[in-house]
Design a protein around this motif. Structure first.
Motif, PDB file in Angstrom:
ATOM      1  N   LEU A  68      15.988   7.588 -10.681  1.00  0.00           N
ATOM      2  CA  LEU A  68      15.428   7.375 -11.164  1.00  0.00           C
ATOM      3  C   LEU A  68      13.545   7.906 -10.588  1.00  0.00           C
ATOM      4  CD1 LEU A  68      16.984   7.097 -14.631  1.00  0.00           C
ATOM      5  CD2 LEU A  68      16.557   9.375 -13.645  1.00  0.00           C
ATOM      6  N   SER A  69      13.134   6.564  -9.504  1.00  0.00           N
ATOM      7  CA  SER A  69      12.135   6.561  -9.455  1.00  0.00           C
ATOM      8  C   SER A  69      11.240   6.959  -8.420  1.00  0.00           C
ATOM      9  CB  SER A  69      12.046   4.406  -8.929  1.00  0.00           C
ATOM     10  OG  SER A  69      11.841   3.608  -9.742  1.00  0.00           O
ATOM     11  N   TYR A  70      12.663   7.833  -7.387  1.00  0.00           N
ATOM     12  CA  TYR A  70      12.146   8.363  -6.528  1.00  0.00           C
ATOM     13  C   TYR A  70      11.545   9.252  -6.913  1.00  0.00           C
ATOM     14  CZ  TYR A  70      13.120   4.744  -2.339  1.00  0.00           C
ATOM     15  OH  TYR A  70      13.492   4.507  -1.410  1.00  0.00           O
ATOM     16  N   LEU A  71      12.458   9.770  -7.922  1.00  0.00           N
ATOM     17  CA  LEU A  71      12.379  11.891  -8.262  1.00  0.00           C
ATOM     18  C   LEU A  71      11.372  11.543  -8.866  1.00  0.00           C
ATOM     19  CD1 LEU A  71      16.048  12.019  -9.552  1.00  0.00           C
ATOM     20  CD2 LEU A  71      15.481  12.453  -7.500  1.00  0.00           C
ATOM     21  N   HIS A  72      10.642  10.245  -9.000  1.00  0.00           N
ATOM     22  CA  HIS A  72       9.813  10.823 -10.723  1.00  0.00           C
ATOM     23  C   HIS A  72       8.157  10.125  -9.075  1.00  0.00           C
ATOM     24  CE1 HIS A  72      10.480  11.628 -14.066  1.00  0.00           C
ATOM     25  NE2 HIS A  72      11.999  10.932 -13.810  1.00  0.00           N
ATOM     26  N   ASN A  73       8.578  10.353  -8.226  1.00  0.00           N
ATOM     27  CA  ASN A  73       7.737  10.367  -6.710  1.00  0.00           C
ATOM     28  C   ASN A  73       7.721   8.592  -6.883  1.00  0.00           C
ATOM     29  OD1 ASN A  73       7.862  12.546  -5.165  1.00  0.00           O
ATOM     30  ND2 ASN A  73       7.156  13.257  -6.919  1.00  0.00           N
ATOM     31  N   GLN A  74       8.296   7.706  -7.090  1.00  0.00           N
ATOM     32  CA  GLN A  74       7.492   6.173  -7.466  1.00  0.00           C
ATOM     33  C   GLN A  74       8.053   5.252  -6.138  1.00  0.00           C
ATOM     34  OE1 GLN A  74       8.899   5.702 -11.698  1.00  0.00           O
ATOM     35  NE2 GLN A  74       6.648   6.522 -12.090  1.00  0.00           N
ATOM     36  N   PRO A  75       7.715   5.491  -5.350  1.00  0.00           N
ATOM     37  CA  PRO A  75       8.686   4.991  -3.838  1.00  0.00           C
ATOM     38  C   PRO A  75       8.599   3.178  -4.412  1.00  0.00           C
ATOM     39  CG  PRO A  75       6.440   6.089  -3.378  1.00  0.00           C
ATOM     40  CD  PRO A  75       6.759   6.295  -4.591  1.00  0.00           C
ATOM     41  N   GLU A  76       7.075   2.718  -4.778  1.00  0.00           N
ATOM     42  CA  GLU A  76       7.382   1.434  -4.602  1.00  0.00           C
ATOM     43  C   GLU A  76       8.167   0.463  -5.770  1.00  0.00           C
ATOM     44  OE1 GLU A  76       4.885   3.145  -5.367  1.00  0.00           O
ATOM     45  OE2 GLU A  76       3.861   3.190  -2.754  1.00  0.00           O
TER      46      GLU A  76
END
Length: 981
Positions: free
Chosen positions: A396-404
């Motif tokens: 979910l974080s990747y899909l929301h462009n939150q790689p950290e």
């Protein structure tokens, strides 16, 4: 068997026990002893299944023989110190040898008179190897029921108390450990299995659980040793079976099968020797079905998995593990069954983490990310350390462009088992399913770094690389995966497909690499390339994309090959084409009835929008723009409003923009799926009508820059809540405009069956199916269709024509099986009204470019009328649906030859030659005549081929004689251009 001689009161004895029970026990001296930590020493006294923790014996040794275990035990002289039981002077009753209270007080068992030692040994063996007591059996059943219903704390408490009251049997310890593992108490599970293995020294089941606990507590070295111990236990088990020639019980077979899998034994052998006989055991063993089903799922054999879990469900009705397995088996092939089985599993066990993870994945696929996050947090209340939950939170974080944030969740997922390949595999697989193939491939490489033998990650990596167009490495990874695991279905399919694709022909022009089966490439490959180039000159500029990367387009003549290339499995859905970015896969028009230029136009639009957004756009938006551009490319392409869609909209059965992707996942049939595409297109049409193409372009650019989708919507249009409200109104306005005075609600039709109306056609026998409805409302569309159906059945053609014309006069066009224009064409044919028939069919063809029945009939009428212009028109229309059909190419050859259109005529003639009809000599001759003015060299070749087919072909000899004797340089031949969309 006492040995002679003892020194300083030291007792020494050797006994043997047949290896018939994992809970082995033996006599030491005159006392009952039991092994707690292995075969190297004895550290307790046993009576009636209870252990006394006495001093450890010294200088103990053991040897393994085939089928038996021999022990030599030396007891220290103080072993009897403080005994509270005097030696018996007379034969005691049997129960005296099993005095529980004395043992609980810490007293050793009394010496056994020599005369009764054999009796004591027999009673001991019966106690250890016989059936559990009723109390223990009840406790085990209760604990197991709690475990399977999700009461993990209750299962642990019940099992632990039963162990305390009786002894740590294999089954009780297993339930205790499983309950602890289920809630993330990995250290406690480790302790429980260590304790259990002190008495169950040869238990494969406990060693499997012990190994799992070791992995999740960071004890990698112990986990490796546990695997070696499993190997040893398997060897002893094999020896025992070989010597004793007695069948193993179903639970032991299941445990051995699971151990064999970890030891990388042949899966087929494991199924045949362990799982199959275990699943047939009486009574049924729960784990046998679960492990067999999981093996099938791991090998991507979903059909076998559904059979194994289905049989398990028969043996264990309502079991959550079986239902979850069935849900996973049907997840990609039958969404309705998936949802049904998953719901049943949650009903049976509301805390069943495997099912909850499946549902969370489903929510992610539906782009319902808030609900997915909520469900994942619920899973973490059950097991605060669940790796799968943290892995999906990372997705979910990747899909929301939150790689950290994604990296932080990944770290939490690996916090217990640092080299767990399943974590990165799950993250990568889910990212790839959401079209983040580059990120997905990176995650699979991480999984393989943790465990190079994890074949599932290698297969997924191969798929990702192939979808990214990195074919050389992709096929190499697939081959390696197949080499590592010859039973993995997806790896086998990919390797087989690689062999097949190697036979294809590739046409390249710098912008496109078009790969097709050689015959199809010869027949219509140039048309495909010309269409691709035409769209490339339009679509990228329209959406502001500088497309520099060559696009790979593969057209598969076999639907199963297309499905394997696209999904790695044959027979996955009815897809016409799929685009991954700069890779497009298409089902050959020879496998289905659709308009292939329409399909290519749709898929190349995906290339543009996915590239522009870096594969980060919602599926529904990508599909909506592609369908919208179909409609712009040709009004007869795409998907349009029809009575069914109109009725759904007016009945409020449509998705809001905020959950539009769910329309695709919730589709139960092909009609639902088509409606999902139509809804998505209607949203795009709304954007274009109420805003502009520039707003849409900026939306796509913002998505590509990583902006949250709802934020991008708000920036370029309006907040999503307002868009939801405005779009519903827009859709209903469109539906009302289409409906006019018509009522498109569908009445109940118990027992109704569709009627078929066949319009006049060629030998292909194309037909149109009309489904009547039963309702008396004169404004109900389906009611009117039913009335017309009755007239058709009664062959009342005049009245039927009048009623059909009344419907058509309202201006409605209803594509599909209930199309009144198709019925009108049929009626006009019966009334010998060719003009009326042709007019009705022309209306159909102008609205539905994939209506082969109407187009074929129009072509037949044109041929009968010798209307060569119409023959060319409808021949072209037919080729766009069925480019491998001889009838259409022959009509084109006749029409172009008659009209002296040599370039188009040559194309038709060469296509016919490639289709290998019976009149090859004539075709070569006709092609040669048309080639003569511009390419006498090629003309000579075809004349000679005509004579080769028919050596007495006089006209061919005459043409050969008329050809120049000196070869003339061939003039350039124009490339045929497909019909303009």
């Amino acid at each position: 068997m006492p040995q002679a001689g003892s020194e300083s009161g030291i007792f020494q004895t050797s006994v043997y026990i047949v290896l018939g029970n994992a809970e082995s026990s033996f006599f030491g001296g005159n006392y009952i002893l039991a092994s707690r930590t292995g075969v190297h020493h004895a550290d307790g006294l046993l009576a009636g299944g209870n252990l006394w923790q006495g001093p450890k014996s010294q200088n103990s040794k053991s040897w393994n023989f085939i089928g038996f275990r021999w022990f030599t035990v030396t007891l220290p002289p103080d072993a009897l110190a403080g005994t509270c039981c005097s030696p018996l002077a007379s034969p005691p009753p049997a129960y005296y040898f099993f005095n529980m209270e004395a043992l609980r007080k810490g007293c050793p068992a009394p010496p056994v008179p020599p005369l009764y030692r054999p009796v004591a040994l027999l009673l001991l063996m019966l106690a250890w190897m016989g059936l559990p007591t009723v109390a223990r059996a009840d406790a085990l059943s209760d604990a197991t029921d709690k475990l399977r219903s999700g009461d993990y704390d209750g299962a642990y408490t019940t099992a632990a108390q039963a162990i305390k009251d009786t002894y740590p049997s294999e089954s009780l310890v297993a339930v205790e450990a499983q309950a602890l593992l289920a809630v993330g108490r990995y250290n406690d599970a480790y302790a429980a299995t260590v304790t259990g293995l002190r008495t169950q020294t040869d238990s494969i089941r406990l060693r499997l659980l012990y190994r799992t606990a070791c992995l999740y507590t960071g004890k990698d070295t112990e986990a490796l040793k546990a695997l070696a111990d499993i190997d040893s236990a398997m060897a002893i088990l094999a020896q025992r079976q070989q010597i004793l020639q007695t069948p193993l019980d179903a639970q032991t077979l299941t445990d051995a099968g699971e151990g064999a899998l970890l030891l990388k034994m042949d899966p087929k052998t494991i199924i045949e020797r362990f799982f199959d006989p275990a699943m047939q055991g009486k009574p049924a063993v729960h784990d046998s079905f679960v492990e067999a089903g999981r093996l099938a799922l791991d090998k991507h054999d979903f059909q076998l998995a559904s059979l194994d879990f289905g049989n398990g469900l028969k043996a264990f009705p309502g079991d959550a593990d079986m239902l979850a397995g069935l849900a996973e088996a049907f997840r990609d092939s039958d969404r309705e069954k998936f949802a049904d089985y998953a719901q049943q599993a949650i009903t049976a066990n509301p805390r069943h983490v495997p099912t909850l993870l499946l549902l969370a994945e489903n929510l992610i696929d539906a782009e319902q990310h808030d609900q997915a996050r909520e469900l994942l947090n619920k899973i973490l209340t059950i097991n605060p350390k669940e790796p799968g939950a943290f892995a999906l939170l990372a997705v979910l974080s990747y899909l929301h462009n939150q790689p950290e944030q994604a990296a932080a969740y990944r770290t939490q997922a690996l916090s217990t088992w640092g080299k767990n390949p399943q974590v990165d595999f799950l993250i990568g697989q889910k990212l790839s399913q959401n079209y983040r193939f580059t990120l997905g491939a990176d995650e699979q490489r991480k999984a393989l770094a943790s465990d190079p033998t994890y074949t599932r990650a290698r297969v997924q990596l191969a798929q990702d690389l192939l979808r990214l167009g990195q074919e050389e490495e992709g096929w190499s990874q697939a081959a390696q995966a197949h080499k590592e695991d010859g039973y993995d279905v997806e790896a086998f399919n990919l390797v087989s497909l690689d062999d097949e694709i190697s036979k294809y022909k590739t046409i390249s022009n710098g912008h496109f690499n078009l790969r097709m089966e050689p015959q199809e490439a010869q027949i219509y490959g140039p048309r495909v390339m010309a269409l691709l180039e035409k769209e490339r000159n339009i679509m990228p500029a329209k959406y502001g994309l500088d497309l520099t990367t060559p696009v790979l387009v593969e057209i598969f003549p076999n639907a199963a090959d297309f499905s394997v290339r696209t999904f790695s499995m044959p027979d996955i859905g009815e897809f016409l084409g799929v685009t991954f970015g700069n890779v497009v896969t298409i089902n050959s028009p020879g496998t289905h009835e659709s308009n292939w230029p329409d399909v290519i136009w749709h898929e190349f639009t995906h290339v543009v929008t996915l590239t522009l957004t870096r594969n980060q756009m919602p599926r529904w938006l990508s599909e909506g723009i592609s369908v919208y551009e179909e409609n712009q490319g040709d009004p007869a392409w795409g998907i349009h409003m029809d009575p069914d869609f109109c009725g759904r909209i007016l009945a409020g059965k449509m998705q809001p923009i905020s959950s539009m992707s769910a329309a695709f996942l919730k589709a139960k049939n092909s009609t639902d799926t088509q409606f999902a595409y139509f809804e998505a297109e209607l949203v795009v049409q709304y954007f274009m009508d109420h805003y502009s193409i520039d707003h849409v372009k900026t939306l796509l650019q913002d998505i590509g820059k990583g902006m949250e989708f709802n934020d991008a919507l708000a920036k370029n249009f309006a907040p999503v809540t307002q868009l939801d409200e405005d779009f519903v109104k827009y859709a209903q306005d469109q539906a009302k405009k289409y409906a006019g005075d018509w009522n498109f609600s569908k009445p109940e039709e118990p027992g109704a069956s569709p009627a078929t109306v066949t319009i006049a056609s060629d030998a292909a026998g194309q037909s149109a199916t009309v489904t009547p409805a039963k309702v008396a409302d004169p404004h109900n569309y389906y009611s009117r269709i039913e009335e017309i159906e009755k007239l058709l059945e009664a062959e009342d053609w005049e009245k039927a024509r009048d009623q059909i014309k009344e419907i058509n006069a309202t201006g409605i066009y209803a594509p599909g099986p209930d199309n009144p224009y198709l019925m009108l064409a049929h009626v006009c044919d019966k009334l010998h009204d060719p003009a009326g028939e042709k007019e009705a069919l022309t209306m159909v063809a102008s609205h539905e470019a994939d209506s082969l029945a109407a187009i074929s009939r129009l072509l037949e009428i044109a041929r009968n009328d010798k209307d060569y212009a119409a023959m060319a028109k409808w021949g072209e229309a037919s080729i766009e649906i069925h480019p491998l059909g001889v009838t259409a190419w022959r009509a084109l050859l006749d029409a172009h030859e008659e009209r002296k259109e040599n370039v188009a005529g040559i194309e038709a003639g060469l296509a016919l030659i490639n289709l290998d009809p019976p009149d090859l000599a004539s075709l070569h001759y006709r092609v040669a005549k048309m080639m003569l003015p511009t390419d006498p060299v090629a003309a000579r070749r075809h004349v000679l081929q005509a004579l080769e087919e028919a050596p007495r072909f006089r006209a061919a000899y005459d043409l050969l004689a008329a050809l120049p004797t000196t070869p003339v340089a061939a003039a350039p031949t124009a490339t045929p251009t497909p019909a303009t969309p």
